[in-house]
Design a protein around this motif. Structure first.
Motif, short mmCIF file in Angstrom:
data_model
loop_
_atom_site.label_atom_id
_atom_site.label_comp_id
_atom_site.label_asym_id
_atom_site.label_seq_id
_atom_site.Cartn_x
_atom_site.Cartn_y
_atom_site.Cartn_z
N SER A 47 0.69 -1.60 0.33
CA SER A 47 0.15 0.48 -0.35
C SER A 47 0.63 1.51 0.34
N ALA A 48 2.10 1.03 -0.94
CA ALA A 48 2.80 2.08 -0.65
C ALA A 48 2.79 3.33 -1.61
N ASN A 49 1.62 3.51 -2.74
CA ASN A 49 1.43 4.57 -3.98
C ASN A 49 -0.07 4.07 -4.46
N PRO A 50 -0.53 5.16 -4.79
CA PRO A 50 -2.02 4.91 -4.69
C PRO A 50 -2.58 4.20 -6.12
N ILE A 51 -1.78 3.94 -6.86
CA ILE A 51 -1.86 2.77 -8.22
C ILE A 51 -0.35 1.89 -7.43
N GLY A 52 -1.03 0.28 -7.01
CA GLY A 52 0.16 -0.14 -7.21
C GLY A 52 0.10 -1.34 -8.31
N GLY A 53 1.06 -3.02 -7.89
CA GLY A 53 0.23 -3.09 -9.36
C GLY A 53 -0.36 -4.48 -9.29
N GLN A 54 0.13 -5.01 -10.16
CA GLN A 54 -1.14 -6.17 -10.54
C GLN A 54 -1.05 -7.23 -9.60
N SER A 55 -2.01 -8.12 -9.45
CA SER A 55 -2.27 -8.91 -8.08
C SER A 55 -2.21 -10.24 -9.16
N ALA A 56 -1.42 -11.62 -8.00
CA ALA A 56 -1.51 -13.21 -8.24
C ALA A 56 -2.45 -13.47 -7.63
N ILE A 57 -3.20 -14.31 -7.85
CA ILE A 57 -4.64 -14.97 -7.81
C ILE A 57 -3.63 -16.86 -8.02
N ILE A 58 -3.23 -17.75 -6.30
CA ILE A 58 -2.59 -18.48 -6.74
C ILE A 58 -3.35 -19.97 -5.74
N LYS A 59 -3.30 -21.02 -6.13
CA LYS A 59 -3.77 -21.73 -5.24
C LYS A 59 -2.27 -22.78 -4.92
N LEU A 60 -2.92 -22.86 -3.74
CA LEU A 60 -2.00 -23.50 -2.74
C LEU A 60 -1.08 -24.80 -2.67
N ARG A 61 -0.83 -25.27 -4.24
CA ARG A 61 -0.06 -26.46 -4.90
C ARG A 61 1.34 -26.25 -4.04
N TRP A 62 1.48 -26.50 -3.00
CA TRP A 62 2.99 -27.10 -2.56
C TRP A 62 3.82 -27.93 -3.92
N GLY A 63 4.94 -26.98 -4.04
CA GLY A 63 6.17 -27.77 -4.34
C GLY A 63 5.45 -27.59 -5.75
N TYR A 64 4.90 -27.04 -6.22
CA TYR A 64 5.15 -26.66 -7.74
C TYR A 64 5.67 -26.12 -8.28
N THR A 65 5.98 -25.38 -9.21
CA THR A 65 6.41 -24.05 -9.83
C THR A 65 5.38 -22.86 -9.53
N PRO A 66 5.79 -21.42 -9.66
CA PRO A 66 5.11 -20.49 -9.67
C PRO A 66 3.92 -20.32 -10.59
N GLU A 67 4.93 -20.66 -12.28
CA GLU A 67 3.66 -20.48 -12.63
C GLU A 67 2.30 -22.06 -12.72
N GLU A 68 2.98 -23.17 -12.16
CA GLU A 68 2.16 -23.97 -12.24
C GLU A 68 1.29 -23.61 -11.21
N MET A 69 1.20 -22.96 -10.04
CA MET A 69 0.67 -22.86 -8.67
C MET A 69 -0.32 -21.42 -9.27
#
Length: 995
Positions: free
Chosen positions: A675-697
């Motif tokens: 929350s450091a600026n009025p318009i921040g960055g884009q979100s990432a919505i993930i499933k907590l697929r433990w051990g998978y790669t970032p893209e797979e999550m």
């Protein structure tokens, strides 16, 4: 006339500086001699898998002329006898700052205050972390001391770069000789160097890893636009375009950064060559699919000093396992078919390079693959195989001379040759005495044999009847005296000089007559088998069996990837969050990643049956506001709008909080910018697929979101006196930022629609998606006045605010939120932790719910997220919300706010099989998540967790004992340092901890 001389004469010739700098005047007598040598008798590796025994290597004027078995020494060449030695192509290091100037910041430092634009003078990029205009060859200055060190460990050439910035400019390929830069540069521009480090830049942007990725992404687009425009002159973009056809080298911080950079490169059809950190084996399958090469360091970690058991507790399982497995990294990559090269970078002592190289071989690296990684592969990666990487005809005479196999313990490098010039590290002891000779004394001929060593020779005359006569031999430098009694008539006494392997002089025969004599070398003496055995390197000790590789590489990682199965959960109390409400003694079938049936008495062939009698089954918990699983910064706080940055670029699949939150029933999280600026960055919505790669999550069906923020943080008024530069500084200014940026976005959309050429602006492109209803806002908020303001701004531009998160004064404007269509994702009962939340009340969620607002409770905290079921229960305590609706606050309602309720949030046939089996009532503080499923895959099982704890303890004990043994056996150790593996972020954290 053929020149054949001793090694002493050879070295004196080599010491003469031969001028090849044709444009330089000569202050003295011209010396036209060439470097023309024939090295004879060695085993020569002409490339990594081709060797020639008893070879003659001919080099002339710095280049290889020929390599032939038993080849003749050409007329005019100086013969260098290296019999019994091994010659390899010299090594090439592709990651070095050799000969480069010390990096320094452009212009004056801002003394910690925000710096919005570059300080660099001239028509260059707006961002001083981009330095594509830096040309290493124009700044290269040979460093005699550094070159000597590198030559001693076998390197003859390096690709040098100035290690400063995100784009570091070009690399230059240079030899490691002691001549001027003009003679040492092999290729002016060997590659374009990049990194995820700002270097000396004092500019505010970027201050996070996601900002660095966004800057690179925007630069690629800007460079394409620049080629088609005439609006501005930008020397940085000109330089950027000029280096795109070069090999692209990327220095990264860990294995996940490789995946991030590769994903960025794929957007622009770029294949990066990665300088790794030695942990690549931990994501080997993913890296293999990148089809690229890696430059690997050999700075294997020392064991930790774990003598003190309390110190040992501070060492993580990941650190313990990496110590054990790191030396196998080169072998694992090579065996997977991944091209590798080696660098001496990272070694505390460069002289340890060969020791670590041999350790990599000991841990499974094939010697042919190792030699290829040192020679041919690096030459190939900088497109220099015509000059380097082997000893074929026409290539540079860069090679090393060793006394045995390069990979054998105790083998030493005697010489390193660079462009046909020898640099001697240890004198080559060419035998001048030992051997078999024809000794001619006047008219008499004798068979002379000398054994032992040159320092302690033993000489005898062999006779025809298998007997011998002892010869007394004395040597003083190049002078020899011999005496022996061939028969009873008297002594033969001779004096003479050495001339290579042939001797001559004057003496007296047995009858006292003065005669001429000479000894002609015939052949070496056959070596004693025991002596030969003594020269062989000791066999490598057998290594103990190493521990398993785990994914992710931290505690509770798995050795086998969890996959979806068919599960039949029987006789549970099922909280459906649908019209059916709570079902008693019901069955739920999970099949092919989906919920396929709900009822009683269900059957399924081949299913794993789970008896859930007395247990409760709920949809997986969804955390609308989370900051776990993010690498190197949750805020890009440098500008008022950073809509171009993406949390999705920096998802950290190794964060143990993923596993911990699975143990609390969480299955989906929205990873939000801070929350450091009025318009921040884009979100990432993930499933907590433990051990998978970032893209797979990543939740592939998820709609795009972005973080906005209101309040104290964004205007920086509570940041201190140094932060009075970045706009906005007031709440009025915050509103103006929104109006201004959305006005720009609308104009940007009109330009696109017009069909006219335009510069692609990722910031405005993202904001235009909001205006067009293609991206949704989650807004950090507290005060009713600002909540009203943002809703009015949105309505002015024809869109709606999707979610107000935190929203602790939501109860004051709940009716307006409902009319606007905004949801509220609140804390259950937080208040009084800063001024703008003084009027927060624990009834906030219930009051918004009564007004028809879709209400969720979120965590904004790694620890709270493990107990979101208990946070939901507070809605029952404060406000009397029904238990079913309270559970929806952390399941179905956040699914609605995230536009995911079609897939998750309730137990309904056809939805994703994201469910949690609880030990009791899900809102009870005494209940625990027993099993957590995502897409029908069991990612957390409490019984398996208890077993894992025992296995982790046993593995830690095993590794600690190995470290103690290593120390006992004289191994080097490092001190234990207590530091977290990954940062726990909050909304107002502003730094990149890896800088």
């Amino acid at each position: 006339m053929r020149m054949k001389n001793t090694i002493l004469l050879l070295l004196s010739l080599l010491s003469i500086q031969l001028s090849a700098q044709v444009t330089f005047p000569n202050n003295g007598v011209e010396d036209p001699r060439e470097r023309y040598y024939a090295l004879t008798g060695a085993t020569v590796f002409t490339d990594f898998d081709t060797k020639v025994e008893n070879a003659t290597l001919v080099i002339r004027d710095g280049y290889v002329v020929s390599v032939a078995a038993g080849g003749q020494v050409p007329q005019g060449a100086v013969e260098v006898e290296v019999k019994g030695k091994v010659i390899y192509p010299a090594f090439i290091d592709l990651y070095s700052d050799y000969g480069m100037p010390e990096p320094k910041a452009e212009g004056q430092s801002p003394d910690r205050k925000p710096q919005m634009l570059s300080n660099k003078a001239g028509a260059y990029s707006w961002n001083e972390a981009l330095k594509p205009d830096f040309e290493a060859h124009a700044h290269f200055n040979p460093d005699a001391k550094a070159a000597k060190t590198l030559r001693q460990i076998g390197f003859g050439a390096v690709a040098a770069q100035r290690m400063d910035g995100i784009s570091r400019g070009t690399m230059t390929l240079v030899g490691l000789g002691d001549e001027r830069a003009h003679e040492m540069i092999v290729a002016e521009k060997a590659g374009h160097a990049l990194s995820f480090s700002k270097g000396t830049s004092t500019q505010s942007y970027p201050n996070s890893l996601m900002g660095m990725i966004a800057l690179l992404r925007q630069t690629y687009y800007d460079a394409g636009w620049y080629q088609q425009q005439s609006e501005e002159v930008n020397l940085s973009l000109e330089a950027w375009n000029a280096v795109q056809e070069l090999p692209q080298f990327f220095a990264i911080g860990d294995r996940l950064e490789i995946l991030r950079a590769a994903k960025l490169g794929a957007e622009f059809d770029k294949t990066y060559i990665f300088k790794g950190t030695g942990d690549e084996y931990q994501r080997l399958d993913a890296l293999k699919n990148l089809n690229t090469a890696f430059i690997l360091p050999l700075d294997f970690p020392d064991a930790y000093d774990v003598t003190d058991p309390y110190d040992a507790q501070q060492v993580t399982l990941a650190q313990l396992k990496h110590w054990e497995l790191a030396p196998s990294n080169p072998a694992r990559l090579a065996n997977a078919g991944i091209p590798i090269a080696f660098t001496a970078d990272g070694l505390e002592k460069k002289t340890d390079f060969l020791k670590h190289l041999r350790k990599a071989v000991q841990y499974g690296l094939d010697t042919t693959a190792a030699l290829k990684a040192l020679t041919y592969t690096p030459a190939e990666l900088v497109q220099a195989t015509d000059h380097l990487g082997g000893l074929e005809k026409g290539k540079l005479a860069n090679f090393i001379v060793t006394d045995g196999s390069l990979f054998g313990d105790g083998t030493e490098i005697y010489q390193t040759w660079v462009k046909g010039k020898a640099y001697t590290h240890k004198a080559i002891a060419t035998p001048q005495l030992t051997g078999q000779y024809d000794l001619q004394v006047g008219s008499d001929t004798y068979a002379l044999e000398i054994t032992g060593t040159d320092e302690q020779p033993a000489a005898k005359i062999n006779t025809t009847d298998s007997t011998s006569v002892k010869v007394k031999l004395e040597r003083a430098d190049e002078l020899l005296t011999l005496s022996f009694a061939p028969d009873s008539t008297g002594q033969v006494r001779l004096s003479g000089t050495l001339n290579g392997r042939n001797w001559s002089g004057r003496g007296q025969s047995a009858d006292g007559q003065w005669v001429d004599w000479r000894a002609a070398f015939q052949q070496p003496v056959e070596a004693d088998e025991k002596d030969e055995d003594a020269k062989k390197p000791a066999p490598a000790p057998e290594l103990p069996e190493m521990g398993d590789l785990i994914y992710p590489f931290t505690a509770y990682g798995w050795t086998e990837r969890p996959e979806p199965q068919t599960y039949l959960i029987q006789n549970a109390t099922v909280w459906t969050n649908e019209a059916d409400g709570i079902l008693e003694a019901a069955d739920v079938l999970l099949q092919d990643g989906k919920i396929t049936a709900i009822g009683q008495g269900l059957k399924a062939k081949g299913a794993t049956v789970i008896d859930a009698t007395g247990l409760h089954l709920t949809p997986g918990i969804i955390d609308e506001h989370s900051h776990i699983a993010i690498s190197r910064g949750v805020n890009e706080s440098s500008q008022a709008s950073t809509a171009e940055v993406r949390i999705g670029d920096v998802v950290n699949s190794e964060d143990v909080n993923i596993y911990r939150q699975l143990s609390g029933g969480v299955t989906t999280s929205q990873l939000l910018h801070g929350s450091a600026n009025p318009i921040g960055g884009q979100s990432a919505i993930i499933k907590l697929r433990w051990g998978y790669t970032p893209e797979e999550m990543k939740f592939k069906e998820a709609a795009p979101f972005i973080k906005f923020a209101l309040g104290e943080n964004v205007k920086q008024s509570n940041w201190g006196e140094d932060y009075r530069i970045r706009f906005p500084q007031t709440r009025m200014g915050v509103e103006q930022v929104y109006v201004d940026k959305f006005t720009q976005a609308v104009a940007y959309g009109e330009k696109i629609a017009s069909g006219a050429p335009y510069r692609r602006d990722l910031d405005l492109e993202t904001l235009l998606e909001i205006v067009n209803g293609e991206r949704f806002i989650t807004c950090h908020s507290y005060r009713q006045s600002e909540i009203n303001m943002l809703m009015k701004v949105a309505e002015q531009f024809g869109f709606r605010v999707n979610t107000f998160t935190h929203i602790l004064e939501g109860y004051k404007v709940a009716d307006k939120m409902a009319a606007h269509g905004a949801g509220g994702s609140s804390f259950s009962d937080w208040w009084a932790y800063k001024y703008e939340v003084q009027e927060a009340i624990p009834y906030n969620g219930a009051l918004m719910h009564e007004q028809g607002v879709t209400v969720a409770f979120n965590s904004d905290d790694a620890e709270m997220a493990r107990r979101l079921n208990q946070e939901a229960a507070k809605a029952v305590l404060f406000g009397g919300v029904s238990e079913e609706d309270a559970l929806k606050f952390v399941t179905l309602n956040p699914a609605k706010l995230l536009h995911l309720d079609e897939y998750v949030g309730s137990i309904k046939a056809g939805k994703h099989a994201d469910v949690v089996l609880w030990s009791g009532h899900p809102l009870s503080m005494y209940s625990r998540a027993e099993k957590t499923f995502i897409d029908g895959t069991l990612f957390f099982d409490r019984a398996a967790d208890l077993e894992a704890r025992e296995a982790i303890a046993a593995e830690r004990h095993r590794l600690i004992q190995l470290m103690l043994d290593d120390k006992k056996n004289g191994g080097k150790t490092q001190k234990v340092s207590s530091q977290r593996q990954y940062r726990h972020y909050h909304c107002d954290d502003y730094e990149d901890e890896a800088r």
